[in-house]
Design an enzyme around this catalytic site. Structure first.
Site, short mmCIF file in Angstrom:
data_model
loop_
_atom_site.label_atom_id
_atom_site.label_comp_id
_atom_site.label_asym_id
_atom_site.label_seq_id
_atom_site.Cartn_x
_atom_site.Cartn_y
_atom_site.Cartn_z
CG ASP A 62 97.92 14.31 13.19
OD1 ASP A 62 97.76 13.22 12.99
OD2 ASP A 62 96.84 15.02 13.31
N GLY A 63 99.64 13.88 10.47
CA GLY A 63 99.42 14.26 9.24
C GLY A 63 100.11 12.95 8.28
CG HIS A 78 101.66 5.29 9.51
ND1 HIS A 78 101.24 6.25 10.31
CD2 HIS A 78 100.62 4.44 9.26
CE1 HIS A 78 99.89 6.44 10.32
NE2 HIS A 78 99.44 5.13 9.94
CB THR A 94 94.55 4.35 24.92
OG1 THR A 94 94.37 5.92 24.82
CG2 THR A 94 95.92 3.96 25.81
CD GLU A 95 92.04 7.79 23.25
OE1 GLU A 95 93.47 7.96 23.15
OE2 GLU A 95 91.76 7.31 24.27
CD1 TRP A 144 94.45 0.95 21.13
CD2 TRP A 144 95.31 -0.92 19.91
NE1 TRP A 144 95.84 0.38 21.95
CE2 TRP A 144 96.33 -0.28 20.94
CE3 TRP A 144 95.60 -1.81 18.96
CZ2 TRP A 144 97.57 -1.29 20.97
CZ3 TRP A 144 96.64 -2.51 19.18
CH2 TRP A 144 97.57 -2.32 20.25
NE ARG A 152 94.52 6.42 13.49
CZ ARG A 152 95.17 7.36 13.13
NH1 ARG A 152 96.07 6.89 12.01
NH2 ARG A 152 95.04 8.63 13.60
CG LEU A 156 117.05 13.46 23.12
CD1 LEU A 156 116.63 14.72 23.53
CD2 LEU A 156 117.08 13.22 21.58
NE ARG A 161 97.26 17.33 16.38
CZ ARG A 161 96.56 16.24 16.70
NH1 ARG A 161 96.25 16.38 18.15
NH2 ARG A 161 95.85 15.34 16.11
CD GLU A 181 104.32 29.11 26.38
OE1 GLU A 181 103.52 29.57 25.33
OE2 GLU A 181 103.89 29.65 27.70
C1 IPE Z 1 97.22 11.86 17.62
O1 IPE Z 1 96.94 11.73 16.55
C2 IPE Z 1 98.11 10.43 18.00
C3 IPE Z 1 99.37 10.18 17.57
C4 IPE Z 1 100.07 11.21 16.69
C5 IPE Z 1 100.02 9.06 17.95
P1 IPE Z 1 95.56 11.25 16.09
O2 IPE Z 1 95.66 11.63 14.61
O3 IPE Z 1 95.28 10.06 16.47
O4 IPE Z 1 94.59 12.40 16.73
P2 IPE Z 1 92.96 12.81 16.32
O5 IPE Z 1 92.17 11.59 16.03
O6 IPE Z 1 93.26 13.52 15.05
O7 IPE Z 1 92.52 13.54 17.37
C1 IPE Z 2 99.67 10.49 13.08
O1 IPE Z 2 99.25 10.43 11.69
C2 IPE Z 2 100.19 9.00 13.19
C3 IPE Z 2 99.70 8.25 14.27
C4 IPE Z 2 98.26 8.45 14.68
C5 IPE Z 2 100.12 7.02 14.68
P1 IPE Z 2 97.84 10.19 11.14
O2 IPE Z 2 97.81 8.51 10.93
O3 IPE Z 2 96.79 10.58 12.27
O4 IPE Z 2 97.55 10.98 9.90
P2 IPE Z 2 96.51 11.99 9.48
O5 IPE Z 2 95.97 12.72 10.40
O6 IPE Z 2 95.32 10.70 9.18
O7 IPE Z 2 96.73 12.67 8.22
MG MG Z 3 96.10 12.23 12.56
#
Ligand code: IPE
Ligand code: IPE
Ligand code: MG
Length: 427
Positions: free
Chosen positions: A195-196, A212, A241-242, A244, A246, A306, A363, A382
């Site tokens: 994430d991020g 990305h 699944t969530e 989408w 975006r 791996l 995470r 953990e």
């Molecule tokens: C989780 O990150 C999904 C992936 C890393 C693929 P999100 O950025 O979608 O999670 P939320 O919306 O902050 O919970």
């Molecule tokens: C996680 O990064 C990647 C995916 C969800 C595919 P984000 O796109 O959620 O990045 P932030 O959380 O908005 O920074």
């Molecule tokens: Mg995110």
């Protein structure tokens, strides 16, 4: 050639399972059946239980992998190559029919006679045309050194080419080496919520998709770090699944990058000792991405260093709901008695039954939540939350998280070392 024979024997064994079970001589090792919860009695009925379906699908992946290897032999005389590929395509037709659920009762029923005929005829035609066009011995291309003619008695037979040995992981750019002395505290299964990316791009005034794209190098480096540390399973959250919800353009870019990353011809990590698995719902995913995933799963099925599981269109609730739906169907159909429903049985209905429990879940990006990632498999994981944005992470971040994990005490509902010690002393 041996690869092709292995695949042929495996397809044969699968096709004749029911018949062989009746004769009491199943060609698959009994421990393999037992590991999937399949009994000889199941085989004799010929009914497709989910366990049997999972077994067939897993062995089909292995057989496709062997056929991929055998395909590499088709580099000799084009006429021989055409015949060779035809044999491979015929085996693949049988495998696909088995994967789709055709009965395991011998014969060629279900392979599609028309398709078989088409493959055979086009193979014969190609072979015949090439024999006629080139004759029995290949003429060297113009300007190339003329090799000595082959001895007349030697037939033109494809020679097995040893499978390419995997390359070692690319070293860390700064020369970092994995931590030593972790011994058996290296987790067996690490899962990461990457994430991020969006915030990384925003910090630089770039559009979110650039974040990305930058995340792909982090992914590569972390895979190398997992290989260097000897982590057997690494599972990455690629698209939920969530996600989408975006904007379509962002989702499209994520899907495009996933397709590129899953393509073994483009992505360098698959030249290493990495086996790809994927987990998620295929519905809604572009055909090209599904094809890249399935092909790489097959091509890397023999690798053991791996296991990299890419979660694409994955959601924990969707996975558990789908499993419950399939199990409910089997219970309603009388195949499973309600009293037989245990946690291990339920787990066999998940997307990837062989995926082990997660030991360490990381995470990145600073948020402290699971976002629907692997709720079943990570029940006792953990958790390590890192503030680093995913594109800024490299293998050293993974290693630090593993060191944190190695210092933790896992109790699984018990009392743990110290308390158990105290209990012994006070008795
Ligand atoms: C989780 O990150 C999904 C992936 C890393 C693929 P999100 O950025 O979608 O999670 P939320 O919306 O902050 O919970
Ligand atoms: C996680 O990064 C990647 C995916 C969800 C595919 P984000 O796109 O959620 O990045 P932030 O959380 O908005 O920074
Ligand atoms: Mg995110």
């Amino acid at each position: 050639m041996r690869r092709w024979t292995d695949a042929f024997n495996l397809v044969d064994a699968l096709r004749d399972l029911r018949q062989d079970a009746h004769l009491g001589r199943v060609a698959l090792p009994l421990p393999v059946l037992a590991a999937h919860g399949v009994t000889l009695a199941d085989l004799r009925t010929g009914r497709r239980t989910p366990q049997l379906h999972a077994l067939v699908r897993e062995l089909a992946v292995t057989a496709h992998g062997w056929l991929d290897d055998a395909d590499g032999l088709a580099d000799r005389h084009p006429a021989l190559a055409a015949s060779w590929r035809t044999l491979i395509r015929l085996q693949r037709l049988q495998l696909r029919a088995l994967e789709r659920g055709r009965p395991l009762s011998g014969g060629r029923r279900g392979t599609g006679r028309l398709r078989r005929a088409l493959v055979l005829h086009s193979g014969r035609l190609h072979a015949a045309l090439n024999w006629r066009r080139l004759g029995p011995v290949l003429t060297p291309p113009q300007g190339a050194p003329v090799p000595a003619p082959p001895p007349p008695v030697t037939p033109v037979v494809p020679r097995p080419r040893p499978a390419e040995p995997p390359l070692p992981p690319r070293p860390h750019a700064g020369g970092a080496r994995p931590p030593a002395g972790l011994g058996d505290r290296v987790p067996r299964h690490v899962a990461i919520i990457m994430d991020g990316n969006g915030r990384w791009a925003a910090e630089r005034g770039l559009p979110r998709p650039r974040g990305h794209a930058a995340g792909q190098s982090a992914l590569r480096d972390v895979v190398y770090g997992a290989l260097e540390l000897g982590i057997p399973h690494l599972t990455l959250y690629g698209l939920s699944t969530e996600n989408w919800k975006r904007p379509a353009a962002e989702v499209e870019e994520i899907l495009r990058l996933l397709g590129e990353g899953a393509d073994a011809d483009r992505e360098e990590v698959f030249a290493r000792d990495v086996r790809l698995w994927w987990s998620g719902l295929p519905e809604g995913l572009p055909a090209g991405l599904l094809d890249a995933l399935e092909t790489t799963v097959r091509r890397t099925a023999h690798r053991r260093g791996l296991t990299l599981t890419l979660c694409v269109n994955y959601g924990g609730r969707a996975e558990i709901t789908a499993a419950a739906r399939k199990l409910a169907g089997d219970v309603a159909g009388g195949g499973v008695h309600p009293s037989a429903v245990t946690a291990p049985l339920f787990a066999r209905y998940l997307h990837r039954p062989a995926l082990p429990d997660v030991d360490l879940l990381i995470r990145t990006g600073g948020d402290h939540r699971l976002s629907n990632f692997l709720p079943w498999q990570a029940a006792y994981a953990e958790l390590v939350f890192l503030d680093t944005l995913w594109p800024d992470l490299d293998r050293t971040g993974l290693w630090r998280a593993v060191e944190t994990y190695a210092r933790r005490e896992r109790r699984f509902g018990g009392l743990g070392e110290a308390a158990a010690q105290g209990r012994i002393e006070s008795t």
